[in-house]
Design an enzyme around this catalytic site. Structure first.
Site, PDB file in Angstrom:
ATOM      1  N   ASN A  92       0.856  -1.182   0.000  1.00  0.00           N
ATOM      2  CA  ASN A  92       0.000   0.000   0.000  1.00  0.00           C
ATOM      3  C   ASN A  92       0.896   1.237   0.000  1.00  0.00           C
ATOM      4  O   ASN A  92       1.586   1.513   0.987  1.00  0.00           O
ATOM      5  CB  ASN A  92      -0.891  -0.034   1.249  1.00  0.00           C
ATOM      6  CG  ASN A  92      -1.874   1.113   1.330  1.00  0.00           C
ATOM      7  OD1 ASN A  92      -1.787   2.082   0.588  1.00  0.00           O
ATOM      8  ND2 ASN A  92      -2.819   1.011   2.260  1.00  0.00           N
ATOM      9  N   ASP A 118      -8.559   2.761  -8.357  1.00  0.00           N
ATOM     10  CA  ASP A 118      -9.902   2.519  -7.819  1.00  0.00           C
ATOM     11  C   ASP A 118     -10.521   3.860  -7.440  1.00  0.00           C
ATOM     12  O   ASP A 118      -9.932   4.628  -6.675  1.00  0.00           O
ATOM     13  CB  ASP A 118      -9.832   1.619  -6.587  1.00  0.00           C
ATOM     14  CG  ASP A 118      -9.455   0.188  -6.940  1.00  0.00           C
ATOM     15  OD1 ASP A 118      -9.555  -0.170  -8.130  1.00  0.00           O
ATOM     16  OD2 ASP A 118      -9.071  -0.570  -6.033  1.00  0.00           O
TER      17      ASP A 118
END
Length: 211
Positions: A92, A118
């Protein structure tokens, strides 16, 4: 090789993903550490980078992806193709990004691309989006002056938010007067880009130069 089935979206704020990325030994990853580096954040299955690494062998490529099964699949394909200028890493980028960035070969980070991330449409989910102010600050610190940041999305509001966050930092200079860049600067389109065009839908792009 069978295609790995994974969830389209994972919550980057969940405990599973709240750990800094563990950098590999780059000397064991890249054959030539002197080559410039292109970082693609949110690389999905890595098809864009798998092609780019073959088209531009004089550049090292690094893909970061939060869905670990896709990283495993992409690295298997990289090994099958024998590409020594490409790596895929799970993690991440919004958790202590400096740990990864400071581990990279010094003064080599010339390109960063963030393509079709996203969208997390709901405002209460905005912290889940990949381009957070902290990431922009970290990239400004470690990117080479004269480098490039390329952003694209098929969701105009997300493209606008990404653009505004880079534009707010003095190290990044937008390279076009038009609202959006018309053409992709790279010779390879992403799978999402091809799908969007096949549907007759627009792509919203921005390009920044690093001061």
């Amino acid at each position: 090789m069978a295609k790995v089935r994974v969830r389209q979206h994972v919550n980057p704020l969940s405990h599973k993903y709240r750990h800094p990325i563990a950098p590999p030994d780059w000397n064991q990853v890249y054959q030539d550490m002197t080559q410039p580096l292109h970082l693609d954040i949110g690389c999905a299955r890595g098809k864009f980078l798998l092609q780019m690494a073959q088209v531009e062998p004089e550049i090292n490529f690094l893909g970061i992806e939060i869905r670990q099964p896709l990283v495993i699949e992409a690295n298997q394909e990289r090994e099958r193709l024998g590409l020594s200028n490409l790596a895929f890493v799970f993690g991440n980028m919004n958790v202590a990004p400096e740990i990864l960035l400071q581990s990279l070969p010094a003064d080599k980070l010339f390109w960063v691309s963030i393509q079709f991330p996203d969208p997390w449409f709901k405002q209460r989910h905005s912290k889940r989006r990949v381009v957070q102010p902290e990431l922009v600050i970290a990239l400004a610190k470690y990117m080479v002056a004269g480098g490039w940041v390329f952003l694209q999305s098929d969701v105009e509001s997300i493209a606008l938010e990404m653009t505004e966050r880079f534009q707010a930092h003095p190290h990044f200079v937008r390279q076009h007067q038009t609202p959006w860049l018309e053409e992709n600067i790279f010779p390879v389109p992403t799978e999402r880009e091809k799908s969007t065009y096949n549907k007759g839908q627009p792509v919203y792009r921005s390009l920044f130069r690093v001061r």
